[in-house]
Design a protein around this motif. Structure first.
Motif, PDB file in Angstrom:
ATOM      1  N   ILE A  89       0.855  -1.187   0.000  1.00  0.00           N
ATOM      2  CA  ILE A  89       0.000   0.000   0.000  1.00  0.00           C
ATOM      3  C   ILE A  89       0.892   1.238   0.000  1.00  0.00           C
ATOM      4  O   ILE A  89       1.735   1.423   0.874  1.00  0.00           O
ATOM      5  CB  ILE A  89      -0.929   0.005   1.227  1.00  0.00           C
ATOM      6  N   GLN A  90       0.724   2.094  -1.023  1.00  0.00           N
ATOM      7  CA  GLN A  90       1.547   3.284  -1.148  1.00  0.00           C
ATOM      8  C   GLN A  90       0.751   4.517  -0.724  1.00  0.00           C
ATOM      9  O   GLN A  90      -0.385   4.723  -1.155  1.00  0.00           O
ATOM     10  CB  GLN A  90       1.993   3.454  -2.611  1.00  0.00           C
ATOM     11  N   LEU A  91       1.341   5.321   0.139  1.00  0.00           N
ATOM     12  CA  LEU A  91       0.748   6.603   0.471  1.00  0.00           C
ATOM     13  C   LEU A  91       1.188   7.622  -0.574  1.00  0.00           C
ATOM     14  O   LEU A  91       2.336   7.628  -1.007  1.00  0.00           O
ATOM     15  CB  LEU A  91       1.197   7.075   1.857  1.00  0.00           C
ATOM     16  N   THR A  92       0.285   8.481  -0.984  1.00  0.00           N
ATOM     17  CA  THR A  92       0.643   9.537  -1.919  1.00  0.00           C
ATOM     18  C   THR A  92       1.419  10.621  -1.190  1.00  0.00           C
ATOM     19  O   THR A  92       1.418  10.695   0.048  1.00  0.00           O
ATOM     20  CB  THR A  92      -0.612  10.154  -2.548  1.00  0.00           C
ATOM     21  N   GLU A  93       2.073  11.478  -1.963  1.00  0.00           N
ATOM     22  CA  GLU A  93       2.802  12.580  -1.345  1.00  0.00           C
ATOM     23  C   GLU A  93       1.851  13.470  -0.560  1.00  0.00           C
ATOM     24  O   GLU A  93       2.199  13.964   0.517  1.00  0.00           O
ATOM     25  CB  GLU A  93       3.537  13.392  -2.410  1.00  0.00           C
ATOM     26  N   GLN A  94       0.623  13.648  -1.081  1.00  0.00           N
ATOM     27  CA  GLN A  94      -0.340  14.476  -0.383  1.00  0.00           C
ATOM     28  C   GLN A  94      -0.731  13.868   0.956  1.00  0.00           C
ATOM     29  O   GLN A  94      -0.924  14.579   1.956  1.00  0.00           O
ATOM     30  CB  GLN A  94      -1.586  14.682  -1.251  1.00  0.00           C
ATOM     31  N   GLN A  95      -0.824  12.531   0.987  1.00  0.00           N
ATOM     32  CA  GLN A  95      -1.138  11.857   2.248  1.00  0.00           C
ATOM     33  C   GLN A  95       0.009  12.017   3.257  1.00  0.00           C
ATOM     34  O   GLN A  95      -0.218  12.169   4.458  1.00  0.00           O
ATOM     35  CB  GLN A  95      -1.429  10.379   1.996  1.00  0.00           C
ATOM     36  N   LEU A  96       1.251  11.973   2.751  1.00  0.00           N
ATOM     37  CA  LEU A  96       2.405  12.178   3.637  1.00  0.00           C
ATOM     38  C   LEU A  96       2.419  13.603   4.171  1.00  0.00           C
ATOM     39  O   LEU A  96       2.735  13.840   5.347  1.00  0.00           O
ATOM     40  CB  LEU A  96       3.705  11.867   2.892  1.00  0.00           C
ATOM     41  N   ILE A  97       2.078  14.552   3.308  1.00  0.00           N
ATOM     42  CA  ILE A  97       2.005  15.948   3.758  1.00  0.00           C
ATOM     43  C   ILE A  97       0.913  16.112   4.807  1.00  0.00           C
ATOM     44  O   ILE A  97       1.083  16.808   5.822  1.00  0.00           O
ATOM     45  CB  ILE A  97       1.760  16.886   2.553  1.00  0.00           C
ATOM     46  N   SER A  98      -0.207  15.434   4.584  1.00  0.00           N
ATOM     47  CA  SER A  98      -1.311  15.484   5.549  1.00  0.00           C
ATOM     48  C   SER A  98      -0.882  14.906   6.892  1.00  0.00           C
ATOM     49  O   SER A  98      -1.209  15.458   7.956  1.00  0.00           O
ATOM     50  CB  SER A  98      -2.511  14.715   5.002  1.00  0.00           C
ATOM     51  N   LEU A  99      -0.122  13.797   6.838  1.00  0.00           N
ATOM     52  CA  LEU A  99       0.396  13.198   8.072  1.00  0.00           C
ATOM     53  C   LEU A  99       1.316  14.175   8.786  1.00  0.00           C
ATOM     54  O   LEU A  99       1.239  14.355  10.011  1.00  0.00           O
ATOM     55  CB  LEU A  99       1.132  11.901   7.746  1.00  0.00           C
ATOM     56  N   MET A 100       2.174  14.835   8.016  1.00  0.00           N
ATOM     57  CA  MET A 100       3.113  15.778   8.622  1.00  0.00           C
ATOM     58  C   MET A 100       2.379  16.934   9.288  1.00  0.00           C
ATOM     59  O   MET A 100       2.785  17.425  10.349  1.00  0.00           O
ATOM     60  CB  MET A 100       4.078  16.299   7.560  1.00  0.00           C
ATOM     61  N   LYS A 101       1.282  17.371   8.678  1.00  0.00           N
ATOM     62  CA  LYS A 101       0.534  18.497   9.230  1.00  0.00           C
ATOM     63  C   LYS A 101      -0.131  18.149  10.556  1.00  0.00           C
ATOM     64  O   LYS A 101      -0.474  19.044  11.343  1.00  0.00           O
ATOM     65  CB  LYS A 101      -0.511  18.973   8.220  1.00  0.00           C
ATOM     66  N   GLN A 102      -0.321  16.844  10.787  1.00  0.00           N
ATOM     67  CA  GLN A 102      -0.888  16.422  12.073  1.00  0.00           C
ATOM     68  C   GLN A 102       0.152  16.447  13.198  1.00  0.00           C
ATOM     69  O   GLN A 102      -0.190  16.333  14.369  1.00  0.00           O
ATOM     70  CB  GLN A 102      -1.451  14.999  11.960  1.00  0.00           C
ATOM     71  N   MET A 103       1.428  16.564  12.826  1.00  0.00           N
ATOM     72  CA  MET A 103       2.505  16.508  13.813  1.00  0.00           C
ATOM     73  C   MET A 103       2.729  17.873  14.439  1.00  0.00           C
ATOM     74  O   MET A 103       2.673  18.907  13.763  1.00  0.00           O
ATOM     75  CB  MET A 103       3.798  16.017  13.143  1.00  0.00           C
ATOM     76  N   SER A 104       2.996  17.867  15.718  1.00  0.00           N
ATOM     77  CA  SER A 104       3.399  19.107  16.384  1.00  0.00           C
ATOM     78  C   SER A 104       4.830  19.436  15.972  1.00  0.00           C
ATOM     79  O   SER A 104       5.550  18.591  15.426  1.00  0.00           O
ATOM     80  CB  SER A 104       3.342  18.932  17.899  1.00  0.00           C
ATOM     81  N   LEU A 105       5.249  20.655  16.216  1.00  0.00           N
ATOM     82  CA  LEU A 105       6.632  21.040  15.895  1.00  0.00           C
ATOM     83  C   LEU A 105       7.607  20.146  16.651  1.00  0.00           C
ATOM     84  O   LEU A 105       8.623  19.707  16.104  1.00  0.00           O
ATOM     85  CB  LEU A 105       6.858  22.507  16.258  1.00  0.00           C
ATOM     86  N   GLU A 106       7.298  19.841  17.893  1.00  0.00           N
ATOM     87  CA  GLU A 106       8.167  18.964  18.685  1.00  0.00           C
ATOM     88  C   GLU A 106       8.283  17.577  18.040  1.00  0.00           C
ATOM     89  O   GLU A 106       9.370  16.999  17.966  1.00  0.00           O
ATOM     90  CB  GLU A 106       7.623  18.833  20.106  1.00  0.00           C
ATOM     91  N   GLU A 107       7.146  17.042  17.563  1.00  0.00           N
ATOM     92  CA  GLU A 107       7.166  15.719  16.926  1.00  0.00           C
ATOM     93  C   GLU A 107       7.949  15.751  15.622  1.00  0.00           C
ATOM     94  O   GLU A 107       8.675  14.801  15.298  1.00  0.00           O
ATOM     95  CB  GLU A 107       5.730  15.250  16.678  1.00  0.00           C
ATOM     96  N   LYS A 108       7.813  16.826  14.883  1.00  0.00           N
ATOM     97  CA  LYS A 108       8.552  16.923  13.616  1.00  0.00           C
ATOM     98  C   LYS A 108      10.055  16.973  13.877  1.00  0.00           C
ATOM     99  O   LYS A 108      10.836  16.289  13.195  1.00  0.00           O
ATOM    100  CB  LYS A 108       8.091  18.164  12.838  1.00  0.00           C
ATOM    101  N   ILE A 109      10.460  17.759  14.828  1.00  0.00           N
ATOM    102  CA  ILE A 109      11.902  17.864  15.120  1.00  0.00           C
ATOM    103  C   ILE A 109      12.461  16.527  15.578  1.00  0.00           C
ATOM    104  O   ILE A 109      13.581  16.157  15.223  1.00  0.00           O
ATOM    105  CB  ILE A 109      12.139  18.974  16.173  1.00  0.00           C
TER     106      ILE A 109
END
Length: 726
Positions: free
Chosen positions: A4-24
């Motif tokens: 199952i492949q996630l699209t780039e848009q789905q990955l961006i959506s996942l990233m947007k759910q992350m807090s700045l702390e989680e992203k770092i």
């Protein structure tokens, strides 16, 4: 099974759910002891304890270093998936350099095979063993061009030539990654290193300064990295050294402008161990916050084993000193790699305990390791002593006669106890009674008993085989040596046995070109075995007894003395070259006490058979941009047994816009010939192969005269001239 492949848009959506702390935290790489489910969980000592890592940081960390073994990987990944709020899996990375459990010859040795297909096969097997054990990324290949054998890490490179290094870089990447990472769980992502020019560290001293012109950097040191990226390499690792006065890890011009923008690399860029924080002792960052800022602005996505990012990036973003978009682009690159590896579909990927037991160190893989070792050894000298005859009585003497330390540095799960020792290899061919074995001395010391046993064994022998070399700790990272001779006690052992007037063979186990004084001049034959890997004893014994014919050729020159270093074949001539017709004897570029030339040149290697070269011919005395030049030579096996020859073609631009090397390897061909058999080799040389970086960094060729050379090595060549018309 379809992934199952996630699209780039789905990955961006996942990233947007992350807090700045989680992203770092996704940008942080930690070692195994930090993680729940690891066998070493909680064993955080020394520098790790002062990193300021919280439990929440660990839960959100993006990657882990050094975890291996299917059972432990499954345990850690499952625990991480339970603990991570968004269910983002870990990337699991390790140093799989020349084998996982089955250890192949060190990369410098594989380079001496001049066989890119062999290198690709070895990398594919290493990837298969690593993947089934749960590894996702290997920190390989190392493609640093090397000219200084004092540097311990020459063992990880494939040599001193940019073209040949590029060919092996491509092969290793193909082997590790295959064609489709997401659909092939037997492969791992490759990480080319160390970007850039780490092999040029001053004085051959690890972590040391590199300072060179941009033209030299582009001409010699960058091509192999670029070759790996053109082959699709997923990751790049920064080097420890400075480049033009700026540590590579914070070098925006190198990483952002050249790697990202000019070359178009959009994969993951990772620091080497601790390299972000090391910008402080380098003297370009006042503190961890400034180090973090410089690294993220340079485009470094993952910080390995220091905590500058997690401890300071959030504050830097909130204060406006770092744009959050820089963090977002790094996180997205990491998520894309996890997606490409299929980790969102199956976080455990290829990890399988049952398959791991079947695959690791299996017979098929060990056979491949033996074949690789046979092709990687280089016969440096032979005055009729080799091959050995089965009826001869052999004294096998030296610290490597019965020593499993033949795997070399970065052998990961390789076992010295399971490695085939040289004596064992001998007794697979002849009866044990034919071989008297004695240690003679240790690697750096000897006892009276060892000395006496060696002399007794040698007294009754027809031939003395000396198994000599460096302990593996003498090579590899931080394994730099100012004196690159064998340890004195081993040279003394040769001197003690010399008065017996027995034929002597030296077999060398080591990770660098050596100063061979006291060896090459004292024995009748020298076989460079390097660190040959798990099946080294079998391979070397087969070569010594003639069950296999040596075919390896050096990809790094052996110096006459360490005072020449760096010494390499593709050097620049001077205005006062040694041997010039009108030169005065003294006032030329030379040493008063040693030759200018290395003891053994790039491309050199002997065989048990002999090859003769007919006269080379050119299809024309002129070349144009549209019309390539064809070079032909007939090679004949003039000996009495089958053999493989590596026919090499070199070129020289006789009058360039800037000084050009006296020779440059442009192509080569491996051929196998039966006794008496001849084969006509045809090379094609194009205008593109004559291009180089000019003073203004344009990559173009010069009209005018060129020399073309063909031969068995860089020294013993025939020469013809042609003109490039533009």
């Amino acid at each position: 099974m379809e992934v199952i492949q996630l699209t780039e848009q789905q990955l961006i959506s996942l990233m947007k759910q992350m807090s700045l702390e989680e992203k770092i935290a996704q940008l942080l790489q930690l070692a195994t002891p930090f993680f729940e489910g690891a066998k070493s969980e909680g064993r955080i000592t020394g520098p790790m304890a002062s990193m300021g890592i919280t439990e929440n940081m660990v839960r959100n960390t993006g990657s882990i270093l050094g975890l291996t073994g299917a059972e432990e990987v499954i345990s850690v990944q499952q625990a991480h998936m339970r603990n991570n709020r968004l269910g983002i899996p870990l990337l699991i990375m390790a140093d799989i350099i020349h084998g996982y459990k089955t250890i192949f010859p060190i990369p410098l040795a594989l380079g001496c095979s001049w066989d890119a297909e062999l290198a690709e096969k070895c990398a594919a097997i290493a990837a298969k063993e690593a993947a089934v054990s749960g590894v996702h990324v290997t920190f390989a290949p190392m493609v640093d061009l090397v000219r200084d054998p004092r540097w311990g890490r020459v063992m990880e490179s494939t040599g001193e030539d940019p073209y040949l290094n590029g060919e092996f870089a491509r092969a290793f990447v193909r082997g590790f990654q295959g064609r489709d990472l997401s659909g092939d769980s037997d492969r791992v992502a490759a990480c080319v290193k160390h970007f850039a020019a780490y092999g040029a560290a001053e004085g051959g001293r690890d972590y040391n300064t590199v300072d060179m012109s941009e033209r030299q950097l582009r001409e010699y040191y960058l091509p192999a990295y670029k070759a790996a990226l053109e082959e699709g390499c997923e990751m790049v690792m920064t080097s420890f050294n400075t480049v033009d006065g700026v540590p590579a890890t914070g070098n925006k011009r190198l990483m952002r402008d050249l790697l990202r923008n000019e070359w178009g690399f959009d994969g993951v860029l990772i620091s080497d161990w601790g390299a972000v924080k090391e910008m402080i002792p380098h003297g370009v960052a006042a503190d961890e916050a400034e180090a973090a800022s410089k690294a993220i602005h340079a485009g470094v996505d993952i910080e390995m084993m220091t905590s500058c990012y997690v401890n300071h990036l959030q504050q830097l973003v909130e204060s406006g000193l770092v744009d959050e978009a820089l963090i977002d682009e790094a996180v997205l690159r990491i998520l894309k790699l996890k997606q490409k590896l299929g980790l969102f579909d199956n976080p455990l990927r290829g990890a399988n305990v049952e398959s791991e037991r079947e695959i690791l160190f299996c017979g098929e893989h060990r056979q491949a390791a033996r074949e690789a070792a046979v092709k990687s050894c280089v016969l440096l000298k032979n005055e009729g002593v080799l091959p050995l005859a089965k009826e001869q009585k052999i004294a096998l003497v030296g610290p490597f006669a019965q020593n499993g330390d033949i795997l070399g540095p970065w052998s990961w799960l390789g076992s010295q106890e399971e490695a085939v020792q040289l004596y064992e290899g001998f007794t697979r061919i002849v009866e044990p009674l034919q071989v008297a074995v004695a240690e003679g001395c240790g690697i750096e010391s000897a006892s009276e008993e060892q000395w006496k046993a060696a002399l007794e064994a040698a007294q009754n022998a027809d031939v003395i085989v000396l198994a000599l070399g460096e302990h593996s700790d003498m090579s590899g990272e931080a394994g730099c040596r100012a004196d690159i001779r064998l340890p004195e006690i081993q040279r003394q052992l040769i001197a003690a046995l010399k008065p017996l007037n027995k034929p002597m063979v030296a077999v060398l186990f080591n990770g660098r070109p050596l100063d061979l004084h006291g060896i090459h001049d004292q024995v009748g034959a020298v076989l460079e075995a390097w660190y040959p890997g798990s099946e080294g004893g079998t391979a070397v014994a087969e070569l010594l007894y003639g069950l296999a014919n040596p075919s390896g050729k050096l990809t790094m020159s052996f110096p006459y003395a360490v005072g020449q270093v760096p010494v390499y074949y593709n050097y620049f001539n001077t205005g006062r070259p040694q041997g010039a017709p009108d030169a005065q004897v003294r006032y030329v570029s030379q040493y008063l006490d040693i030759p200018n030339e290395p003891l053994l040149p790039f491309g050199f290697g002997l065989s048990y058979t002999s090859f003769s070269y007919g006269e080379i011919s050119l299809s024309s005395e002129q070349m144009t941009v549209e019309q390539p030049l064809h070079i032909k030579v007939r090679v004949t096996n003039t000996g009495n047994q089958p053999g493989e020859e590596i026919v090499q073609l070199y070129v020289r631009d006789m009058a360039g816009e800037v000084v050009r090397p006296v020779k440059e390897l442009k192509t080569y061909r491996r051929i196998k010939l039966m006794p008496g058999e001849s084969h006509e080799i045809s090379f094609s040389l194009t205008e593109r192969q004559l291009r180089y970086h000019h003073a203004d960094l344009q990559y173009i060729s010069d009209a005018g005269e060129f020399a073309v050379y063909v031969g068995p090595n860089s020294r013993d060549v025939q020469e013809l001239r042609f003109t490039l018309m533009k």
